[in-house]
Design an enzyme around this catalytic site. Sequence first.
Site, PDB file in Angstrom:
ATOM      1  N   LEU A  53       4.683   4.016   2.906  1.00 26.55           N
ATOM      2  CA  LEU A  53       4.504   2.717   2.258  1.00 26.55           C
ATOM      3  C   LEU A  53       4.306   1.682   3.354  1.00 26.55           C
ATOM      4  CD1 LEU A  53       6.445   1.159  -0.703  1.00 26.55           C
ATOM      5  CD2 LEU A  53       6.132  -0.159   1.407  1.00 26.55           C
ATOM      6  N   THR A  79      -2.602  11.783   4.860  1.00 28.73           N
ATOM      7  CA  THR A  79      -2.129  13.052   4.326  1.00 28.73           C
ATOM      8  C   THR A  79      -3.316  13.928   3.947  1.00 28.73           C
ATOM      9  OG1 THR A  79      -0.154  11.941   3.489  1.00 28.73           O
ATOM     10  CG2 THR A  79      -0.657  14.108   2.582  1.00 28.73           C
ATOM     11  N   GLY A 131       0.939   4.991  -0.043  1.00 24.53           N
ATOM     12  CA  GLY A 131       0.174   6.213   0.128  1.00 24.53           C
ATOM     13  C   GLY A 131       0.987   7.434  -0.249  1.00 24.53           C
ATOM     14  N   ASN A 132       0.432   8.605  -0.023  1.00 21.71           N
ATOM     15  CA  ASN A 132       1.133   9.832  -0.378  1.00 21.71           C
ATOM     16  C   ASN A 132       2.417  10.013   0.422  1.00 21.71           C
ATOM     17  OD1 ASN A 132      -0.701  11.192  -2.327  1.00 21.71           O
ATOM     18  ND2 ASN A 132      -2.147  11.020  -0.634  1.00 21.71           N
ATOM     19  N   ASP A 139       0.864  -1.181   0.000  1.00 24.86           N
ATOM     20  CA  ASP A 139       0.000   0.000   0.000  1.00 24.86           C
ATOM     21  C   ASP A 139       0.902   1.233   0.000  1.00 24.86           C
ATOM     22  OD1 ASP A 139      -1.788   2.071   0.506  1.00 24.86           O
ATOM     23  OD2 ASP A 139      -2.155   1.484   2.587  1.00 24.86           O
ATOM     24  N   GLY A 183      -9.631   6.965  -5.872  1.00 26.71           N
ATOM     25  CA  GLY A 183      -8.369   6.421  -5.370  1.00 26.71           C
ATOM     26  C   GLY A 183      -8.503   4.952  -5.017  1.00 26.71           C
ATOM     27  N   VAL A 184      -7.564   4.153  -5.482  1.00 26.81           N
ATOM     28  CA  VAL A 184      -7.667   2.709  -5.258  1.00 26.81           C
ATOM     29  C   VAL A 184      -7.593   2.372  -3.776  1.00 26.81           C
ATOM     30  CG1 VAL A 184      -5.193   2.216  -5.491  1.00 26.81           C
ATOM     31  CG2 VAL A 184      -6.873   0.464  -6.122  1.00 26.81           C
ATOM     32  N   ASP A 185      -6.918   3.215  -2.998  1.00 25.58           N
ATOM     33  CA  ASP A 185      -6.882   2.989  -1.551  1.00 25.58           C
ATOM     34  C   ASP A 185      -8.289   3.099  -0.964  1.00 25.58           C
ATOM     35  OD1 ASP A 185      -6.883   5.720  -2.189  1.00 25.58           O
ATOM     36  OD2 ASP A 185      -5.694   6.286  -0.447  1.00 25.58           O
ATOM     37  N   ARG A 186      -9.067   4.064  -1.461  1.00 22.83           N
ATOM     38  CA  ARG A 186     -10.436   4.228  -0.979  1.00 22.83           C
ATOM     39  C   ARG A 186     -11.295   3.031  -1.391  1.00 22.83           C
ATOM     40  NH1 ARG A 186     -12.158   9.868  -3.332  1.00 22.83           N
ATOM     41  NH2 ARG A 186     -14.114   9.453  -2.187  1.00 22.83           N
TER      42      ARG A 186
END
Length: 250
Positions: A12, A127, A8-9, A6, A102-105
Amino acid sequence: MKLLVDVGNTRLKWASVAGDARLRPGGVFAHTEGSLVAELRREWGALARVESAWVASVVSSAREEELAAFVRERFGLRAQFVRSPAVALGVRNAYAEPERLGVDRFLALAAAHAREARLQVLVSAGTALTVDALDAAGQHLGGLIVASPLAMRQAIVAGTARVVARGGQLRERPRSTADAVVTGSLYAAAGANERFSASLVSPGEAMPPLLLGGGGADELEPLLGQVERVHDLVLHGLALWAREAGTPDG
């Protein structure tokens, strides 16, 4: 073993999953500082028998290529970058252009839905602060992207000559500039969530359950009432995706 990443901004996070489908925590580091490859060598130096690598990323294509090149070098595999689909894992994406969510969402929503199918709101304090709603049938109802409390404070401090936030604390009635900045940022984030959650129910109905995660969750939680703290939902969603997809060819 499947490697789950994962990106992220700012940070990791990675984990792994084997035959028993149980998520095994790996590590986390700030990938914006220093060399990404050097950090990955330290983090993954002892890993063996990696069959596939699955990545949820919100960073630039150049940063993704750095990661992909290291996965090829270290494991002889092609990293599988997941993009948000219209429908998958029991979740239907509300975006007209699904890949722009966003794929994280998306993966976090999928993990929350697998955890319990119900009307629920997922807040991720990273972030940026993201707020997403999901109904019991797995329909994504849309969401918000808000500057995180930390980002709000940084913007105020950067844009003004005599405002400081250092040492500020959450106060019911702030009586210093630092406390006013910190409390204001947290009230703004909490208010956005409250207004969005209220839009999902009729007047007088109970608010939907609230799932809270992310690195900034601790300071926000006191203002959100009853919440369910969740951890690593993106990685759990990525594990679901990898299980559904199987093991790709390297």
